[in-house]
Design a protein around this motif. Structure first.
Motif, PDB file in Angstrom:
ATOM      1  N   GLY A 248       0.816  -1.205   0.000  1.00  0.00           N
ATOM      2  CA  GLY A 248       0.000   0.000   0.000  1.00  0.00           C
ATOM      3  C   GLY A 248       0.849   1.254   0.000  1.00  0.00           C
ATOM      4  N   LEU A 249       1.933   1.241   0.781  1.00  0.00           N
ATOM      5  CA  LEU A 249       2.847   2.377   0.789  1.00  0.00           C
ATOM      6  C   LEU A 249       3.435   2.597  -0.600  1.00  0.00           C
ATOM      7  N   LEU A 250       3.821   1.513  -1.248  1.00  0.00           N
ATOM      8  CA  LEU A 250       4.418   1.622  -2.577  1.00  0.00           C
ATOM      9  C   LEU A 250       3.442   2.257  -3.569  1.00  0.00           C
ATOM     10  N   VAL A 251       2.179   1.884  -3.474  1.00  0.00           N
ATOM     11  CA  VAL A 251       1.166   2.444  -4.367  1.00  0.00           C
ATOM     12  C   VAL A 251       0.954   3.924  -4.084  1.00  0.00           C
ATOM     13  N   VAL A 252       0.916   4.282  -2.799  1.00  0.00           N
ATOM     14  CA  VAL A 252       0.700   5.675  -2.415  1.00  0.00           C
ATOM     15  C   VAL A 252       1.847   6.569  -2.880  1.00  0.00           C
ATOM     16  N   LEU A 253       3.049   6.017  -2.918  1.00  0.00           N
ATOM     17  CA  LEU A 253       4.213   6.829  -3.270  1.00  0.00           C
ATOM     18  C   LEU A 253       4.176   7.322  -4.712  1.00  0.00           C
ATOM     19  N   GLY A 254       3.433   6.644  -5.581  1.00  0.00           N
ATOM     20  CA  GLY A 254       3.348   7.077  -6.980  1.00  0.00           C
ATOM     21  C   GLY A 254       2.785   8.487  -7.119  1.00  0.00           C
ATOM     22  N   PRO A 255       1.565   8.736  -6.615  1.00  0.00           N
ATOM     23  CA  PRO A 255       1.039  10.109  -6.687  1.00  0.00           C
ATOM     24  C   PRO A 255       1.891  11.120  -5.924  1.00  0.00           C
ATOM     25  N   VAL A 256       2.478  10.700  -4.791  1.00  0.00           N
ATOM     26  CA  VAL A 256       3.327  11.612  -4.019  1.00  0.00           C
ATOM     27  C   VAL A 256       4.511  12.077  -4.864  1.00  0.00           C
ATOM     28  N   LEU A 257       5.127  11.150  -5.576  1.00  0.00           N
ATOM     29  CA  LEU A 257       6.259  11.491  -6.425  1.00  0.00           C
ATOM     30  C   LEU A 257       5.842  12.468  -7.526  1.00  0.00           C
ATOM     31  N   LEU A 258       4.668  12.219  -8.115  1.00  0.00           N
ATOM     32  CA  LEU A 258       4.199  13.086  -9.192  1.00  0.00           C
ATOM     33  C   LEU A 258       3.924  14.498  -8.700  1.00  0.00           C
ATOM     34  N   VAL A 259       3.221  14.602  -7.564  1.00  0.00           N
ATOM     35  CA  VAL A 259       2.877  15.928  -7.047  1.00  0.00           C
ATOM     36  C   VAL A 259       4.133  16.736  -6.753  1.00  0.00           C
ATOM     37  N   ALA A 260       5.130  16.087  -6.181  1.00  0.00           N
ATOM     38  CA  ALA A 260       6.385  16.782  -5.882  1.00  0.00           C
ATOM     39  C   ALA A 260       7.142  17.146  -7.162  1.00  0.00           C
ATOM     40  N   MET A 261       7.206  16.214  -8.100  1.00  0.00           N
ATOM     41  CA  MET A 261       7.924  16.472  -9.352  1.00  0.00           C
ATOM     42  C   MET A 261       7.330  17.654 -10.106  1.00  0.00           C
ATOM     43  N   ASP A 262       6.006  17.740 -10.104  1.00  0.00           N
ATOM     44  CA  ASP A 262       5.374  18.794 -10.885  1.00  0.00           C
ATOM     45  C   ASP A 262       5.551  20.170 -10.260  1.00  0.00           C
ATOM     46  N   SER A 263       6.066  20.221  -9.038  1.00  0.00           N
ATOM     47  CA  SER A 263       6.416  21.510  -8.462  1.00  0.00           C
ATOM     48  C   SER A 263       7.715  22.052  -9.033  1.00  0.00           C
ATOM     49  N   SER A 264       8.554  21.185  -9.598  1.00  0.00           N
ATOM     50  CA  SER A 264       9.880  21.617 -10.048  1.00  0.00           C
ATOM     51  C   SER A 264      10.215  21.219 -11.474  1.00  0.00           C
ATOM     52  N   VAL A 265       9.340  20.462 -12.118  1.00  0.00           N
ATOM     53  CA  VAL A 265       9.697  19.892 -13.418  1.00  0.00           C
ATOM     54  C   VAL A 265       9.888  20.968 -14.484  1.00  0.00           C
ATOM     55  N   LEU A 266       9.311  22.157 -14.282  1.00  0.00           N
ATOM     56  CA  LEU A 266       9.421  23.215 -15.283  1.00  0.00           C
ATOM     57  C   LEU A 266      10.643  24.110 -15.099  1.00  0.00           C
ATOM     58  N   PHE A 267      11.414  23.899 -14.041  1.00  0.00           N
ATOM     59  CA  PHE A 267      12.525  24.809 -13.771  1.00  0.00           C
ATOM     60  C   PHE A 267      13.509  24.872 -14.950  1.00  0.00           C
ATOM     61  N   LEU A 268      13.865  23.726 -15.501  1.00  0.00           N
ATOM     62  CA  LEU A 268      14.746  23.708 -16.664  1.00  0.00           C
ATOM     63  C   LEU A 268      13.975  23.843 -17.963  1.00  0.00           C
ATOM     64  N   ALA A 269      12.656  23.609 -17.910  1.00  0.00           N
ATOM     65  CA  ALA A 269      11.855  23.635 -19.128  1.00  0.00           C
ATOM     66  C   ALA A 269      11.384  25.031 -19.501  1.00  0.00           C
ATOM     67  N   MET A 270      11.473  26.002 -18.581  1.00  0.00           N
ATOM     68  CA  MET A 270      10.900  27.314 -18.852  1.00  0.00           C
ATOM     69  C   MET A 270      11.481  28.001 -20.089  1.00  0.00           C
ATOM     70  N   PRO A 271      12.798  27.925 -20.354  1.00  0.00           N
ATOM     71  CA  PRO A 271      13.269  28.523 -21.606  1.00  0.00           C
ATOM     72  C   PRO A 271      12.583  27.928 -22.837  1.00  0.00           C
ATOM     73  N   THR A 272      12.335  26.621 -22.822  1.00  0.00           N
ATOM     74  CA  THR A 272      11.655  25.975 -23.941  1.00  0.00           C
ATOM     75  C   THR A 272      10.188  26.386 -23.999  1.00  0.00           C
ATOM     76  N   VAL A 273       9.524  26.429 -22.838  1.00  0.00           N
ATOM     77  CA  VAL A 273       8.132  26.868 -22.788  1.00  0.00           C
ATOM     78  C   VAL A 273       8.011  28.315 -23.255  1.00  0.00           C
TER      79      VAL A 273
END
Length: 522
Positions: A17-42
């Motif tokens: 159950g913990l392993l399953v829960v960690l999937g959305p947790v990872l996504l929510v955290a990643m999407d807070s920073s995933v655009l930092f390097l992408a902003m010049p392209t955006v």
């Protein structure tokens, strides 16, 4: 009050159950920073204004942060699994919309919707650990893994974004969410059980509106001032937001069932830990965003090379999160909280050695040193929140911890990022509002380009120095005011006497959450 189910889950189901829960947790955290390097392209693809660029980056964090507490309470009252499922589905749909956005306005709107969905996921995901792991020792280990995953998501977001942009178009940084969401929706009903709490009152809608409006209005006023200069509209917006937040706090003190139980902050350990959740994320997000632009637009690195430069700091941060619970058990919460702030201070000061012509090594050294401090802060804050409250308030307490993280993440970009933008506007060649826009102006001379890069680096240095100063001050405050006897959060003596809810059955300090015999009283 009662929480269901009461029977502990089998060990195998708990860890799966913990392993399953960690999937959305990872996504929510990643999407807070995933655009930092992408902003010049955006920026190249959608041509947002300077103000829109900041909103693309941080509207997600503000949406998450302003609604986390509300959704923590909703999950406690009406069911955490139900909220997790609905939030995951909405997160997937919003991610698809963001990936296909054709204008800055659409991207901002879908990023905001992703933030709303993320706010449903984090508090319930952390609170469900109380049901999966009723044993305190195993729960502490699970919370450490949760914190490490959350921190890893923040840390690897820019790296993942850089790798995807090297091969695909910018929308791919959002489409990677869809397989993880689909897997969670398929497995969560099998491995997780519904958990809800009864008798905790209704959600106070005015409090939700006041907190969300206050945060958004205050930050919008500050950002507009930095991007366009001071004006009556920006000032009025900021003041209105500040007043809304003031009324929100006053309302929480009067409500029988507040969105934020301010009594938690009467414990100095919890209060300092909550601030520790906010300030490091503010520093990290601002430096990661500004650093991504520095590496690409100042030093001329490709997006892939910039992602590789960020990798050592991400690895150190993740490893630190995993090892912090053992370090805290040996050296105590007080020492961990103090050390994290001074480590972050030292790491941020290393950025002052970066220049327009070079500084990759200094940047890597900075991310490695601060990564240790960030990792400690993420892990300690999460564990403190879970240990400080009874199980039926786990969602609300988890929401406070995650709110401090998300608000810190958004505030770092909004405030420190706006400070850097203001300095660029004042010191730069006054050709365009941002460095990337300036460098794309046709016929720009080499001298003006150098002036623009120099102004940007000065903004980076100022933001890093201010963040370092704040961390040094908080570290000194923690060193002075935290008790020397304070060990792990689950055994740390509470600094105030808890007022037990009626019927809770906490007859002594030993029975109060986080307390034990001989607890110190003010």
């Amino acid at each position: 009050m009662k929480t269901t189910p009461a029977s502990p889950p089998p060990a195998s189901r708990a860890w799966l159950g913990l392993l399953v829960v960690l999937g959305p947790v990872l996504l929510v955290a990643m999407d807070s920073s995933v655009l930092f390097l992408a902003m010049p392209t955006v920026t190249e693809a959608l041509s947002p204004t300077a103000d829109q660029s900041l909103w693309i980056l941080d509207v997600y964090g503000f949406a998450v942060g302003s609604l986390l507490v509300a959704f923590g309470g909703i999950g406690d009252r009406y069911g955490r699994l139900r909220l997790l499922m609905a939030g995951a589905a909405l997160f997937g749909l919003a991610s698809a919309g963001a990936a296909l956005a054709t204008t800055p306005e659409l991207l901002i709107a879908f990023r905001a919707l992703m933030g709303v969905a993320g706010a449903t996921l984090l508090p319930s995901a952390l609170a469900v650990l109380s049901e999966l792991f009723p044993d305190p020792r195993r729960r502490t280990r699970a919370v450490g893994i949760f914190a490490a995953t959350f921190a890893a998501g923040f840390a690897i977001g820019p790296v993942v974004g850089g790798q995807l942009l090297n091969a695909f178009w910018w929308g791919s940084v959002f489409l990677i969410n869809l397989p993880v969401v689909a897997l969670f929706l398929a497995l969560a009903p099998v491995l997780l059980r519904e958990v809800r709490t009864t008798g905790t009152g209704r959600i106070d809608v005015p409090s939700v509106l006041l907190s969300a409006a206050g945060i958004l209005l205050a930050v919008h006023g500050i950002k507009h001032t930095a991007a366009e200069g001071p004006g009556p509209l920006a000032s009025a917006t900021a003041v209105t937001g500040a007043l809304a937040l003031y009324w929100f706090v006053r309302r929480q003190l009067r409500l029988e069932h507040p969105l934020i139980d301010l009594r938690l902050f009467r414990d100095r350990v919890f209060a300092i830990a909550a601030v520790t959740g906010l300030l490091p994320l503010a520093a990290w997000s601002a430096v990661a965003f500004l650093g991504g632009t520095y590496l690409q637009s100042v030093l001329g690195l490709s997006v892939l090379d910039a992602a590789l430069v960020a990798l050592p700091g991400a690895a150190v941060l993740t490893v630190t999160c995993v090892t912090t619970p053992a370090l805290v058990a040996r050296f105590g919460t007080r020492n961990a909280l103090v050390a994290c702030h001074f480590l972050i201070t030292g790491g941020l000061l290393l950025l002052l050695a970066t220049t327009v012509t070079g500084g990759t090594g200094w940047y890597v050294a900075s991310t490695v040193v601060t990564g240790v401090g960030y990792g400690i802060s993420f892990s300690v804050v999460a564990d403190t929140a879970i240990a400080a409250v009874p199980p039926e308030r786990a969602g609300s307490a988890a929401a406070i911890a995650e709110t401090s993280n998300e608000i810190g993440n958004a505030l770092g970009i909004a405030l420190l990022g706006s400070l850097a933008a203001l300095l660029f506007r004042l010191q730069g060649p006054d050709v365009a509002a941002t460095l990337d826009e300036t460098l794309k102006v046709p016929g720009l001379t080499a001298a003006l380009a150098d002036d623009a890069r120099s102004a940007f680096v000065n903004g980076l240095h100022t933001a890093a120095a201010l963040a370092a100063l704040l961390h040094a001050a908080l570290g000194a405050f923690a060193l002075r005011h935290l008790p020397r006897a304070c060990g792990h959060p689950t055994v740390c003596p509470p600094l105030v006497e808890w007022e037990a809810p009626e019927g809770a059955g906490w007859g002594t300090a030993a029975q109060a959450p986080g307390g034990h015999e001989g607890a110190a009283r003010p």
